[in-house]
Design an enzyme around this catalytic site. Sequence first.
Site, short mmCIF file in Angstrom:
data_model
loop_
_atom_site.label_atom_id
_atom_site.label_comp_id
_atom_site.label_asym_id
_atom_site.label_seq_id
_atom_site.Cartn_x
_atom_site.Cartn_y
_atom_site.Cartn_z
N HIS A 67 0.63 -1.19 0.31
CA HIS A 67 -0.02 0.10 0.00
C HIS A 67 0.93 1.24 0.01
CE1 HIS A 67 -3.06 2.95 1.14
NE2 HIS A 67 -4.13 1.86 0.86
N ASP A 78 -7.91 -5.42 -0.02
CA ASP A 78 -8.32 -6.31 -0.82
C ASP A 78 -7.92 -7.78 -0.83
OD1 ASP A 78 -7.46 -3.53 -2.73
OD2 ASP A 78 -9.59 -4.37 -2.93
#
Length: 436
Positions: free
Chosen positions: A313, A371
């Site tokens: 991320h 996710d």
Amino acid sequence: MTPSEVKATLSFSDDSPSVELPIYKGSIGPDVIDIRKLYGQTGKFTYDPGFLSTASCNSTITYIDGDKGELLYRGYPIEQLAVQCDFLEVCHLLLYGDLPDGAQRETFVQTITHHTMVHEQMQFFMRGFRRDAHPMAVITGLVGALAAFYHDSTDVHDARHREIAAHRLIAKMPTLVAMAYKYGLGQPYIYPRNDLTYSANFMRMMFATPCEDYRINDVLVRAIDRIFILHADHEQNASTSTVRLCGSSGTNPFAAIAAGVACLWGPAHGGANEAALNMLGDIQKMGGVEKIGEFIKQVKAKDSKIKLMGFGHRVYKNYDPRAKLMRETCHEVLSELGLHDDPLFKLAMALEKIALEDDYFVARKLYPNVDYYSGIVQRALGIPPSLFTAIFALARTVGWIAQLDEMIADPEYKIGRPRQLYAGAPRRDVVPIGKR
Ligand code: SDX
């Protein structure tokens, strides 16, 4: 934002005059150096492709601490909101700045409930798509098309128009996503029902048919509602920044949200949940848990371009707090459905464990993100992988519209217009074709 007593001084190694730049403090998080006057004072731009060190705006909506793995919506920790609230309460929080009291909640729920139908003509748009069109292609088109039906709420400078458009978008996204799903199946659309909660209504529109109604399962409804909460907003991510930049031209809210949907589709962003499930499926086909080492070797091979989807991320350099909550939800749903031995879930947990102990991922601070588990949960709920990102868009619509509203309501906002470092050809004259 509060001016800091400390100033930033920019000096140059040649005899160019140094420049003093103000620093501002937020309520929490990093200070900012105000460079708005830099070009006027130095004739130079800053350079920050991908905006790794750039604050694009001053916002009060969502705060992320990437090192701590902290996510706050209007100051409330995501761990508390995901357990103690439902999605419409979180929508109220993001839109209006605080959680509703009982009466406010009732009013808001009734407002959203009575906007869930879409214009009957929307069905004609659907007929233009191939049955096997990717749902994100359909949703991008349908959200933009909403502007054609609601001329009474497209003046983005009218606060009431923005509020009505926000209600309409939050209310209609579940209907549109379910329509895209049914269209792909060749099944008739299921109309929304006003006697159901937001998330129960969505599950029914997805899985009921005219021949058989959908038996509401509270555990599954709670799971999809939590998925919506976890995806509702996330500071200035790529799709939110797209909505802000698009909306800064004064275009209508539906067009700006359609731009956000288009950006979210990408596999590096909202498309990662579909890609993560497909990745787990590929490892399963390779031979499952025993083949994890081989797959990770491929990921580490520089030229392979293979990424561990659902990991890493831009901001979180610790565990994404949403991933932990998603893993718990995964467990609840799989247990409820008697799938606790689901091979993909076991594979995902084994892969996570191995990756978190592998120097390649530890050195790069790569942890599971929102996710990583969301695909497994949604698949268990009966949602096809191709619809995962559309569900993400459904949930993120409230964050996009809240961020758009905040920008437009700021009297200081301007149309976004970044500059560039030009590295192309200097001025030159056109040579007639006969002499080229
Ligand atoms: C979302 O911004 C948001 O808030 C987004 C989001 C939201 O709610 O809106 O949180 C939703 O988009 C979550 C992220 C979903 N995407 C994925 O899971 C796709 C896989 N992840 C990567 O594509 C990547 O981690 C990004 C895009 C998420 C972040 O990329 P960055 O910040 O640009 O970091 P990078 O690509 O420069 O990576 C740094 C290093 C690189 O290695 P080196 O060149 O230093 O050797 O880490 C490596 C990368 O190659 N790396 C990975 C990796 N992610 C980064 N290597 C393997 N697998 C990965 N997943």
